[in-house]
Scaffold this motif. Structure first.
Motif, PDB file in Angstrom:
ATOM      1  N   PHE B  12      75.190  43.862  17.218  1.00 20.80           N
ATOM      2  CA  PHE B  12      75.656  42.896  18.219  1.00 20.80           C
ATOM      3  C   PHE B  12      75.467  41.499  17.671  1.00 20.80           C
ATOM      4  CE2 PHE B  12      74.600  46.344  21.289  1.00 20.80           C
ATOM      5  CZ  PHE B  12      75.864  46.453  21.840  1.00 20.80           C
ATOM      6  N   PHE B  13      76.293  40.615  18.129  1.00 17.16           N
ATOM      7  CA  PHE B  13      76.074  39.209  17.784  1.00 17.16           C
ATOM      8  C   PHE B  13      75.120  38.631  18.800  1.00 17.16           C
ATOM      9  CE2 PHE B  13      79.876  40.079  15.478  1.00 17.16           C
ATOM     10  CZ  PHE B  13      79.688  39.354  14.315  1.00 17.16           C
ATOM     11  N   PHE B  22      72.287  41.530  14.897  1.00 18.61           N
ATOM     12  CA  PHE B  22      71.209  42.478  14.629  1.00 18.61           C
ATOM     13  C   PHE B  22      71.714  43.875  14.973  1.00 18.61           C
ATOM     14  CE2 PHE B  22      71.132  42.182  19.067  1.00 18.61           C
ATOM     15  CZ  PHE B  22      70.456  43.289  19.560  1.00 18.61           C
ATOM     16  N   ALA B  24      71.453  47.169  16.998  1.00 21.10           N
ATOM     17  CA  ALA B  24      70.863  47.814  18.170  1.00 21.10           C
ATOM     18  C   ALA B  24      70.695  49.296  17.881  1.00 21.10           C
ATOM     19  CB  ALA B  24      71.757  47.614  19.379  1.00 21.10           C
ATOM     20  N   ARG B  43      61.367  52.731  24.665  1.00 20.35           N
ATOM     21  CA  ARG B  43      61.080  51.507  25.405  1.00 20.35           C
ATOM     22  C   ARG B  43      62.368  50.783  25.757  1.00 20.35           C
ATOM     23  NH1 ARG B  43      56.670  50.371  22.019  1.00 20.35           N
ATOM     24  NH2 ARG B  43      57.798  48.663  21.030  1.00 20.35           N
ATOM     25  N   SER B  44      62.207  49.912  26.696  1.00 21.52           N
ATOM     26  CA  SER B  44      63.348  49.103  27.105  1.00 21.52           C
ATOM     27  C   SER B  44      63.842  48.259  25.934  1.00 21.52           C
ATOM     28  CB  SER B  44      62.927  48.208  28.267  1.00 21.52           C
ATOM     29  OG  SER B  44      64.025  47.438  28.681  1.00 21.52           O
ATOM     30  N   GLY B  45      65.136  48.242  25.760  1.00 20.47           N
ATOM     31  CA  GLY B  45      65.720  47.438  24.685  1.00 20.47           C
ATOM     32  C   GLY B  45      65.717  48.124  23.341  1.00 20.47           C
ATOM     33  N   GLY B  47      67.639  50.577  22.382  1.00 23.18           N
ATOM     34  CA  GLY B  47      68.972  50.999  21.932  1.00 23.18           C
ATOM     35  C   GLY B  47      69.477  52.275  22.572  1.00 23.18           C
ATOM     36  N   LYS B  48      68.792  52.770  23.604  1.00 22.61           N
ATOM     37  CA  LYS B  48      69.180  54.030  24.236  1.00 22.61           C
ATOM     38  C   LYS B  48      70.573  53.947  24.858  1.00 22.61           C
ATOM     39  CE  LYS B  48      65.741  54.067  27.145  1.00 22.61           C
ATOM     40  NZ  LYS B  48      65.171  52.729  26.865  1.00 22.61           N
ATOM     41  N   THR B  49      70.796  52.919  25.647  1.00 25.31           N
ATOM     42  CA  THR B  49      72.089  52.790  26.315  1.00 25.31           C
ATOM     43  C   THR B  49      73.211  52.611  25.300  1.00 25.31           C
ATOM     44  OG1 THR B  49      71.116  51.887  28.325  1.00 25.31           O
ATOM     45  CG2 THR B  49      73.428  51.377  27.922  1.00 25.31           C
ATOM     46  N   THR B  50      72.938  51.814  24.288  1.00 26.71           N
ATOM     47  CA  THR B  50      73.935  51.615  23.235  1.00 26.71           C
ATOM     48  C   THR B  50      74.346  52.965  22.650  1.00 26.71           C
ATOM     49  OG1 THR B  50      72.915  49.490  22.736  1.00 26.71           O
ATOM     50  CG2 THR B  50      74.374  50.431  21.061  1.00 26.71           C
ATOM     51  N   GLU B 170      69.626  57.099  32.395  1.00 27.57           N
ATOM     52  CA  GLU B 170      68.643  56.868  33.463  1.00 27.57           C
ATOM     53  C   GLU B 170      69.196  57.263  34.828  1.00 27.57           C
ATOM     54  OE1 GLU B 170      66.448  53.284  33.152  1.00 27.57           O
ATOM     55  OE2 GLU B 170      66.589  53.244  30.977  1.00 27.57           O
ATOM     56  N   HIS B 202      63.051  57.352  31.441  1.00 26.76           N
ATOM     57  CA  HIS B 202      61.649  56.946  31.316  1.00 26.76           C
ATOM     58  C   HIS B 202      60.753  57.980  31.973  1.00 26.76           C
ATOM     59  CE1 HIS B 202      62.590  52.945  29.990  1.00 26.76           C
ATOM     60  NE2 HIS B 202      63.268  52.649  31.088  1.00 26.76           N
TER      61      HIS B 202
HETATM   62  N1  LIG Z   1      76.687  43.491  24.612  1.00 28.22           N
HETATM   63  C1  LIG Z   1      75.553  43.148  23.988  1.00 28.22           C
HETATM   64  N2  LIG Z   1      75.475  41.963  23.356  1.00 28.22           N
HETATM   65  C2  LIG Z   1      74.334  41.599  22.739  1.00 28.22           C
HETATM   66  N3  LIG Z   1      73.257  42.354  22.695  1.00 28.22           N
HETATM   67  C3  LIG Z   1      73.278  43.549  23.304  1.00 28.22           C
HETATM   68  C4  LIG Z   1      74.424  44.012  23.985  1.00 28.22           C
HETATM   69  N4  LIG Z   1      74.165  45.242  24.484  1.00 28.22           N
HETATM   70  C5  LIG Z   1      72.900  45.509  24.137  1.00 28.22           C
HETATM   71  N5  LIG Z   1      72.361  44.512  23.441  1.00 28.22           N
HETATM   72  C6  LIG Z   1      71.009  44.472  22.875  1.00 28.22           C
HETATM   73  O1  LIG Z   1      70.804  45.660  22.180  1.00 28.22           O
HETATM   74  C7  LIG Z   1      69.509  46.144  22.383  1.00 28.22           C
HETATM   75  C8  LIG Z   1      69.562  47.566  22.921  1.00 28.22           C
HETATM   76  O2  LIG Z   1      70.115  47.521  24.219  1.00 28.22           O
HETATM   77  P1  LIG Z   1      70.211  48.843  25.085  1.00 28.22           P
HETATM   78  O3  LIG Z   1      70.916  48.478  26.336  1.00 28.22           O
HETATM   79  O4  LIG Z   1      70.783  49.900  24.266  1.00 28.22           O
HETATM   80  O5  LIG Z   1      68.666  49.128  25.391  1.00 28.22           O
HETATM   81  P2  LIG Z   1      68.018  50.312  26.248  1.00 28.22           P
HETATM   82  O6  LIG Z   1      67.177  51.073  25.333  1.00 28.22           O
HETATM   83  O7  LIG Z   1      69.051  51.038  26.992  1.00 28.22           O
HETATM   84  O8  LIG Z   1      67.098  49.479  27.245  1.00 28.22           O
HETATM   85  P3  LIG Z   1      66.733  49.844  28.791  1.00 28.22           P
HETATM   86  O9  LIG Z   1      65.758  50.911  28.753  1.00 28.22           O
HETATM   87  O10 LIG Z   1      66.178  48.561  29.297  1.00 28.22           O
HETATM   88  O11 LIG Z   1      68.022  50.207  29.466  1.00 28.22           O
HETATM   89  C9  LIG Z   1      68.828  45.194  23.337  1.00 28.22           C
HETATM   90  O12 LIG Z   1      67.992  44.360  22.610  1.00 28.22           O
HETATM   91  C10 LIG Z   1      69.948  44.418  23.943  1.00 28.22           C
HETATM   92  O13 LIG Z   1      69.561  43.104  24.193  1.00 28.22           O
END
Ligand SMILES: Nc1ncnc2c1ncn2[C@@H]1O[C@H](COP(=O)(O)OP(=O)(O)OP(=O)(O)O)[C@@H](O)[C@H]1O
Ligand SMILES: [Mg+2]
Lengths: 402, 225
Positions: B12-13, B22, B24, B43-45, B47-50, B170, B202
């Protein structure tokens, strides 16, 4: 396909305000396109009809006939006037070199009194030489206009009896003419014999007769001239003006070109106003769609979650724009028909230009065109903004909070 | 159906101190087991959702490929990929996702209306709504629902086309314990019938229902069970 339609209908119903706003914008576009085009086309038609109606190269009137009640006034606006030139002047004009054909017209104004049905301009033509009025009469009446017959313009009401009274005498209405959009529509026509008899009746009925010193049998109010091949209209006009006193010759073309200059200016003005309103409405439409699609980013992302393709999103936006646009366009066209048709008389008076409503098929064509332009403006702007947001990674739109 | 990722990364930018983008998700090879419940924790952030979005065919990866029964999903044209996703992958996204112009029942049926035929779908929708204990809300517009009710609606919606693959991000985040158990039991049952189920969570309790567990850390996936 099914879903796109189903969903857009649901959306429009659930967001009545948004839907009404979009429809109203398209309504404005349709209204301006249709009314603007309608007025401009009517003016052009008016000029054409007027030009065809006159059918002459030069119009000669007494020098006293300029200003109020001049030939222009009578022909264009139906302002009434009485003026005459004597028979010998008419002969001199006819003898001018380059004059191929000449025909007399005799103007008489009916009085607004018990002797007459109404105050109108009566125009007498000479059946033997006429080339201006009779072709027009022939369009709506196949017989010949007999002595004692009159033919009325489109705006003159015909009583059930089919008869009309001027200066204490009844006349049979033989025909009613097609509309021209000019003052001729409120005139009455008869052959020279009939009009001269009316004039004689008028002289005896009126306290101050307009015919003092006029030999009714030979006089004329206007002479319409056709110029022979090989002669210039300007040359013949100048010849008449220089050599014959007390008359004024005007090339018909210059009468018409005066009008057509006015018409060009007016058409351009109407066109510009319509174009400005149109452009503003389209710009607002673009902005509104851009704002709306921005507001709908999350919604589109949710649809993508379910497996909607980009094409489907465009189709949803397009369907909404088409349905709302069609509703707006139809209302807009109906409103402009309601506004323009009854107002056409006032428009004519206001612009002081011949105004002739186009035929029904032209109106229908115009309506179809206005409909297409408006609906496609709506659909195209919708598709444009749909494209703009769907080319982005829609997954990222899910993060937008709305 | 087999879902398999190969060398998937996603960057992502983001305006940072020294770089402006960086990762994700780092190069990830992964295969979702059929007939099983797989879980990803982290943990939150992290990269799970990505990752879940990429596996759902919803988020285009920066690099790598995703194969659905051998078909490279991201090499397909948008419409083809959308149809395959609609038929075979049920996605429960993180966050609130209801279409406000539709009622709960219509929301659930929407994916079925898109490409397929509707035979028996309404009965199925009612059955899932019943199971999620929100069948009494089926004629309510979705913007009138609570967070947990919306979540359950989106679970029913993900299942309406009877997909072979279910990816839930989730899904129990805003549910109470009883309802959480209800949802997890449903997923278990579907896996037992042959579906491939992926749950991002979680929840500690979820671990009991899982056959495989992975952990996501700073965009790197590792197997822990
Ligand atoms: N569209 C985007 N633009 C910039 N950064 C992004 C974008 N989507 C996700 N990120 C970044 O990528 C990283 C992973 O995000 P992701 O949503 O996958 O986390 P997660 O593990 O699902 O967190 P959570 O448990 O809080 O849902 C995070 O640091 C987030 O800030
Ligand atoms: Mg997440």
């Amino acid at each position: 396909m099914k879903f796109a339609f189903y969903y857009s209908v649901k959306n429009m119903k659930r967001k009545p305000l948004r839907s009404a706003l979009l429809s109203a914008l398209v309504l404005l576009i349709a209204f301006t396109v249709f009314s603007g085009a309608f007025v401009i086309i009517s003016l052009q038609r008016g000029l054409e009809v007027y030009r065809a109606r006159l059918g002459a190269d030069i119009v000669v009137v007494p020098a006293s006939a300029t200003g109020h009640g001049s030939v222009d006034d009578i022909l264009l606006q139906g302002i009434t006037g009485n003026y005459y030139m004597s028979g010998d002047i008419c002969e001199k004009v006819a003898a001018t070199e380059g004059v191929e054909a000449v025909t007399k017209q005799f103007f008489l104004t009916s009085a607004k009194a018990s002797c007459c049905s109404s105050r109108v301009q009566i125009i007498g033509f000479d059946p033997d030489t006429d080339f201006s009025i009779m072709p027009w009469i022939a369009e709506s009446y196949s017989g010949t206009v007999q002595d004692g017959d009159v033919v009325v313009g489109a705006k003159i009401g015909v009583p059930e009896s089919g008869r009309i009274t001027f200066y204490g005498q009844e006349y049979t209405i033989a025909a009613r003419l097609k509309e021209t959009g000019t003052g001729l529509d409120s005139a009455v026509f008869a052959n020279m014999n009939t009009v001269r008899k009316m004039a004689v009746n008028a002289s005896s009925l009126l306290k101050t007769s307009p015919f003092q010193g006029v030999d009714i049998d030979t006089a004329a109010s206007a002479l319409l001239i056709k110029v022979a091949d090989g002669y210039s209209i300007e040359q013949v006009t100048d010849d008449i003006n220089i050599h014959i006193t007390k008359v004024k010759a005007t090339p018909a073309k210059s009468m018409i070109s005066d009008i057509s200059e006015g018409l060009t200016g007016t058409s351009a003005l109407i066109g510009i106003i319509a174009a400005v309103i149109w452009a503003m409405a389209v710009i607002i439409l673009v902005i509104v769609f851009a704002l709306l699609s921005n507001e709908r980013k999350k919604e589109f992302a949710v649809l993508r979650v379910m497996g909607a393709s980009r094409k489907m999103l465009s189709r949803i936006m397009g369907t909404e724009a088409a349905v709302l646009g069609a509703i707006g366009a139809v209302i807009g066209i109906i409103l402009s028909v309601l506004a323009v048709f009854p107002l056409s008389g006032s428009i004519r008076d206001m612009l002081k230009l011949p105004f002739f409503m186009p035929d029904l098929w032209v109106v229908l064509l115009l309506a179809a065109g206005a409909f297409l332009i408006s609906v496609s403006a709506s659909v195209l702007t919708a598709l444009l903004s749909a494209k703009k947001i769907t080319t982005n990674d829609t997954a990222l739109l899910l993060r937008e909070d709305t | 159906m087999k879902l398999k990722s190969k060398g998937i990364t996603r960057s992502f930018f983001r305006k940072g101190r020294n770089t402006n983008f960086f990762y994700a998700l780092q190069k990830t090879d992964f295969e979702l087991q059929e007939g099983a419940v797989t879980e990803i924790v982290g943990r939150s952030g992290s990269g799970k959702t990505t990752f879940a979005n990429i596996l759902s065919g919803f988020l285009v990866p920066t690099e790598g490929s995703l194969y659905l029964d051998g078909v490279d999903l991201y090499a397909l044209r948008d419409e083809r990929r959308s149809i395959l996703r609609n038929r075979h992958i049920g996605m429960v996204p993180q966050g609130q996702t209801g279409l406000q112009s539709l009622t709960v029942l219509e929301n659930v049926l929407a994916p079925a209306m898109m490409y397929g035929d509707m035979k028996g779908r309404e009965a199925l929708a009612l059955q899932y709504l019943e199971e999620m204990k929100i069948s009494d809300l089926c004629d309510v517009y979705s913007n009138e629902l609570s967070g947990g009710e919306l979540r359950r609606m989106s679970i029913a919606r993900a299942l309406i086309n009877s997909p072979e693959i279910i990816i839930a991000d989730e899904p129990t985040g805003d549910l109470d314990d009883d309802t959480t158990a209800l949802v997890l039991r449903l997923f278990r049952r579907l896996a037992d019938k042959g579906c491939s189920v992926l749950i991002i969570t979680h929840e500690q309790e979820a671990i009991h229902y899982a056959d495989n567990i992975y952990r996501m850390e700073n965009g790197i996936l590792s197997e822990i069970k």
